[in-house]
Design a protein around this motif. Sequence first.
Motif, PDB file in Angstrom:
ATOM      1  N   ARG A  69       0.879  -1.148  -0.062  1.00  0.00           N
ATOM      2  CA  ARG A  69       0.017  -0.043  -0.162  1.00  0.00           C
ATOM      3  C   ARG A  69       0.751   1.243   0.027  1.00  0.00           C
ATOM      4  NH1 ARG A  69      -5.218   0.688   0.844  1.00  0.00           N
ATOM      5  NH2 ARG A  69      -6.078   2.750   1.727  1.00  0.00           N
ATOM      6  N   LEU A  70       0.561   2.248  -0.792  1.00  0.00           N
ATOM      7  CA  LEU A  70       1.161   3.566  -0.799  1.00  0.00           C
ATOM      8  C   LEU A  70       0.952   4.334   0.242  1.00  0.00           C
ATOM      9  CD1 LEU A  70       0.542   4.662  -4.552  1.00  0.00           C
ATOM     10  CD2 LEU A  70       2.397   3.521  -3.929  1.00  0.00           C
ATOM     11  N   THR A  71       2.122   5.149   0.681  1.00  0.00           N
ATOM     12  CA  THR A  71       1.872   6.058   2.001  1.00  0.00           C
ATOM     13  C   THR A  71       1.487   7.445   1.320  1.00  0.00           C
ATOM     14  OG1 THR A  71       4.140   7.006   1.326  1.00  0.00           O
ATOM     15  CG2 THR A  71       4.136   4.977   2.874  1.00  0.00           C
ATOM     16  N   SER A  72       0.946   8.155   2.341  1.00  0.00           N
ATOM     17  CA  SER A  72       0.268   9.483   1.648  1.00  0.00           C
ATOM     18  C   SER A  72       1.483  10.265   0.899  1.00  0.00           C
ATOM     19  CB  SER A  72      -0.032  10.123   2.888  1.00  0.00           C
ATOM     20  OG  SER A  72       0.716  10.468   3.846  1.00  0.00           O
ATOM     21  N   GLY A  73       2.730   9.966   1.462  1.00  0.00           N
ATOM     22  CA  GLY A  73       3.589  10.806   0.610  1.00  0.00           C
ATOM     23  C   GLY A  73       3.828  10.178  -0.892  1.00  0.00           C
ATOM     24  N   GLN A  74       4.142   8.880  -0.937  1.00  0.00           N
ATOM     25  CA  GLN A  74       3.838   8.497  -2.173  1.00  0.00           C
ATOM     26  C   GLN A  74       2.682   8.866  -3.224  1.00  0.00           C
ATOM     27  OE1 GLN A  74       4.425   4.380  -0.971  1.00  0.00           O
ATOM     28  NE2 GLN A  74       6.524   4.242  -1.575  1.00  0.00           N
ATOM     29  N   MET A  75       1.621   8.830  -2.527  1.00  0.00           N
ATOM     30  CA  MET A  75       0.360   9.426  -3.274  1.00  0.00           C
ATOM     31  C   MET A  75       0.519  10.693  -4.003  1.00  0.00           C
ATOM     32  SD  MET A  75      -2.501   8.384  -4.598  1.00  0.00           S
ATOM     33  CE  MET A  75      -3.381   7.285  -3.718  1.00  0.00           C
ATOM     34  N   GLN A  76       1.097  11.602  -3.024  1.00  0.00           N
ATOM     35  CA  GLN A  76       1.356  12.805  -3.239  1.00  0.00           C
ATOM     36  C   GLN A  76       2.156  13.181  -4.421  1.00  0.00           C
ATOM     37  OE1 GLN A  76      -0.587  15.536  -2.123  1.00  0.00           O
ATOM     38  NE2 GLN A  76       0.510  16.778  -3.574  1.00  0.00           N
ATOM     39  N   GLU A  77       3.265  12.355  -4.182  1.00  0.00           N
ATOM     40  CA  GLU A  77       4.297  12.415  -5.274  1.00  0.00           C
ATOM     41  C   GLU A  77       3.863  12.166  -6.399  1.00  0.00           C
ATOM     42  OE1 GLU A  77       8.628   9.899  -6.360  1.00  0.00           O
ATOM     43  OE2 GLU A  77       7.831   9.744  -4.307  1.00  0.00           O
ATOM     44  N   ILE A  78       2.842  10.877  -6.786  1.00  0.00           N
ATOM     45  CA  ILE A  78       2.433  10.721  -8.067  1.00  0.00           C
ATOM     46  C   ILE A  78       1.490  11.843  -8.359  1.00  0.00           C
ATOM     47  CG2 ILE A  78       0.698   9.282  -9.108  1.00  0.00           C
ATOM     48  CD1 ILE A  78       1.745   6.892  -7.201  1.00  0.00           C
ATOM     49  N   MET A  79       0.514  12.479  -7.584  1.00  0.00           N
ATOM     50  CA  MET A  79      -0.359  13.548  -7.811  1.00  0.00           C
ATOM     51  C   MET A  79       0.580  14.683  -8.330  1.00  0.00           C
ATOM     52  SD  MET A  79      -3.387  12.611  -7.383  1.00  0.00           S
ATOM     53  CE  MET A  79      -2.794  11.003  -7.804  1.00  0.00           C
ATOM     54  N   ASP A  80       1.808  14.844  -7.679  1.00  0.00           N
ATOM     55  CA  ASP A  80       2.742  16.019  -8.417  1.00  0.00           C
ATOM     56  C   ASP A  80       3.154  15.805  -9.629  1.00  0.00           C
ATOM     57  OD1 ASP A  80       2.116  17.586  -5.767  1.00  0.00           O
ATOM     58  OD2 ASP A  80       3.784  16.764  -4.844  1.00  0.00           O
ATOM     59  N   GLU A  81       3.525  14.647  -9.991  1.00  0.00           N
ATOM     60  CA  GLU A  81       3.934  14.102 -11.307  1.00  0.00           C
ATOM     61  C   GLU A  81       3.056  14.473 -12.550  1.00  0.00           C
ATOM     62  OE1 GLU A  81       6.794  13.195 -12.462  1.00  0.00           O
ATOM     63  OE2 GLU A  81       7.725  13.697 -10.599  1.00  0.00           O
ATOM     64  N   LEU A  82       1.595  14.650 -12.246  1.00  0.00           N
ATOM     65  CA  LEU A  82       0.605  14.873 -13.234  1.00  0.00           C
ATOM     66  C   LEU A  82       0.269  16.219 -13.411  1.00  0.00           C
ATOM     67  CD1 LEU A  82      -2.185  12.211 -11.941  1.00  0.00           C
ATOM     68  CD2 LEU A  82      -0.495  11.753 -13.771  1.00  0.00           C
ATOM     69  N   GLN A  83      -0.210  16.704 -14.500  1.00  0.00           N
ATOM     70  CA  GLN A  83      -0.472  17.944 -14.810  1.00  0.00           C
ATOM     71  C   GLN A  83      -2.125  18.190 -14.570  1.00  0.00           C
ATOM     72  OE1 GLN A  83       0.677  18.176 -19.125  1.00  0.00           O
ATOM     73  NE2 GLN A  83       2.562  19.650 -18.555  1.00  0.00           N
ATOM     74  N   TRP A  84      -2.257  19.421 -14.186  1.00  0.00           N
ATOM     75  CA  TRP A  84      -3.634  19.648 -13.649  1.00  0.00           C
ATOM     76  C   TRP A  84      -4.094  20.924 -14.101  1.00  0.00           C
ATOM     77  CZ3 TRP A  84      -6.075  16.101 -10.461  1.00  0.00           C
ATOM     78  CH2 TRP A  84      -5.092  15.277  -9.754  1.00  0.00           C
ATOM     79  N   MET A  85      -5.386  21.195 -14.605  1.00  0.00           N
ATOM     80  CA  MET A  85      -6.070  22.163 -14.986  1.00  0.00           C
ATOM     81  C   MET A  85      -7.566  22.827 -14.395  1.00  0.00           C
ATOM     82  SD  MET A  85      -7.577  20.549 -18.562  1.00  0.00           S
ATOM     83  CE  MET A  85      -8.614  19.318 -18.493  1.00  0.00           C
ATOM     84  N   PRO A  86      -7.755  23.692 -14.380  1.00  0.00           N
ATOM     85  CA  PRO A  86      -7.034  25.028 -14.551  1.00  0.00           C
ATOM     86  C   PRO A  86      -5.864  25.145 -13.470  1.00  0.00           C
ATOM     87  CG  PRO A  86      -9.304  25.600 -14.145  1.00  0.00           C
ATOM     88  CD  PRO A  86      -9.070  24.272 -13.832  1.00  0.00           C
ATOM     89  N   LYS A  87      -4.684  25.860 -14.079  1.00  0.00           N
ATOM     90  CA  LYS A  87      -3.608  25.966 -13.095  1.00  0.00           C
ATOM     91  C   LYS A  87      -3.799  26.389 -11.925  1.00  0.00           C
ATOM     92  CE  LYS A  87       0.006  25.514 -16.903  1.00  0.00           C
ATOM     93  NZ  LYS A  87       1.069  26.295 -17.597  1.00  0.00           N
ATOM     94  N   THR A  88      -4.770  27.694 -11.886  1.00  0.00           N
ATOM     95  CA  THR A  88      -4.971  28.190 -10.645  1.00  0.00           C
ATOM     96  C   THR A  88      -5.524  27.668  -9.491  1.00  0.00           C
ATOM     97  OG1 THR A  88      -6.949  28.739 -11.627  1.00  0.00           O
ATOM     98  CG2 THR A  88      -5.335  30.718 -11.796  1.00  0.00           C
ATOM     99  N   VAL A  89      -6.414  26.587  -9.763  1.00  0.00           N
ATOM    100  CA  VAL A  89      -7.104  25.572  -8.983  1.00  0.00           C
ATOM    101  C   VAL A  89      -6.824  24.073  -8.893  1.00  0.00           C
ATOM    102  CG1 VAL A  89      -8.909  27.244  -8.506  1.00  0.00           C
ATOM    103  CG2 VAL A  89      -9.256  25.276 -10.318  1.00  0.00           C
ATOM    104  N   ARG A  90      -6.038  23.798 -10.043  1.00  0.00           N
ATOM    105  CA  ARG A  90      -5.728  22.367 -10.143  1.00  0.00           C
ATOM    106  C   ARG A  90      -6.404  21.333  -9.730  1.00  0.00           C
ATOM    107  NH1 ARG A  90      -0.011  21.140 -10.271  1.00  0.00           N
ATOM    108  NH2 ARG A  90      -0.321  19.445  -8.884  1.00  0.00           N
TER     109      ARG A  90
END
Length: 343
Positions: free
Chosen positions: A302-323
């Motif tokens: 199971r992933l840790t919360s830190g690993q999950m955040q790492e994956i989320m940070d690797e993705l691009q989000w839109m709109p950039k202001t609120v991701r």
Amino acid sequence: MDKLHLLLVFIYFLPGCFAFVDPISMGVVVGTAATSAMIMLAEISGLYSIRCKTNLMECCNEHHIKPNMTGLQHDLSTKLYGQHLVEQTVYRAVKHHLYNPNPSKALVMSFHGWTGSGKNYVAQMIVKNLYVNNLQSSFVHVFNAEVDFKHQHKVGIYKDQLQSWLHGNVSKCGRSIFIFDETDHMPMGLVDSLKPYMGNEPLIHGVDYRKTIFIFLSNTGGKEINKKCYDTWQKGNSRRDIKLSDMEEVLEQVAFNEKSGLKNSGVVEKNLIDHFVPFFPLERDHVESCVMDEVRRLNARRLTSGQMQEIMDELQWMPKTVRLYSKSGCKKIAQKVGLVVLD
């Protein structure tokens, strides 16, 4: 079936071949030949049945086409995220079409939405819960516009080829499915070669196309779908409040007017597409669910919360202001999870 036809023709013309023989002798010959032919027919028919039942060959019958609506409903409700309209519309449309022994027309659905929102995934769910051999079934036909229909100047050739392909395959099995991916890149005018096969005609050159399913997959309309979701969010409302009627007319107009394979097509103009299905952009919790599915698929810890955040940070989000929405949906999840798991 060719052998069966030859045998029947042989039996039919057999008396004429022995017109010079006396009636008694001819009766013996014809009777013997007919008996042998019937035995051969029975053997061929029995062999055909055995081969169908033992999966030695795929047949257009209940042994290889097994609609599993419970399975489709389960897949849509547990493996697809953030798509309440897709879940409702696809399940009901497919169930109604498959359980109708005499549908009035072919089922035609057009899936619209941003990349990674699940259009291909849902098409595969339908196939999986209809054909025993899944995507390997000879009754499943998938076209990619960027591979199979690359050149606008060859649209006339493509039309002839596509109609010939349809006739040949639906002749073998009326419960065939045709999936057209990247429809927004399909040459203009090509889709209208399908128009005769999507209507209410009972037979076209002796073939009934009304049990067939056609599915178009397109990014066209993605901006309009995303805007509707974002406006709803800004008003403090839930995306689940959006109804199919709020989107279908918008998608129909966009499909008909924007540059794509459906632009100015008779398929749209003649209302031959039964359902324009919107796929909403995926929010963080939807993407996290995709991540957990991939972790389970890999039998990883199971992933840790830190690993999950790492994956989320690797993705691009839109709109950039609120991701708010993943720009690639769940499309890159397997690669991102793989990096973290291997690490």
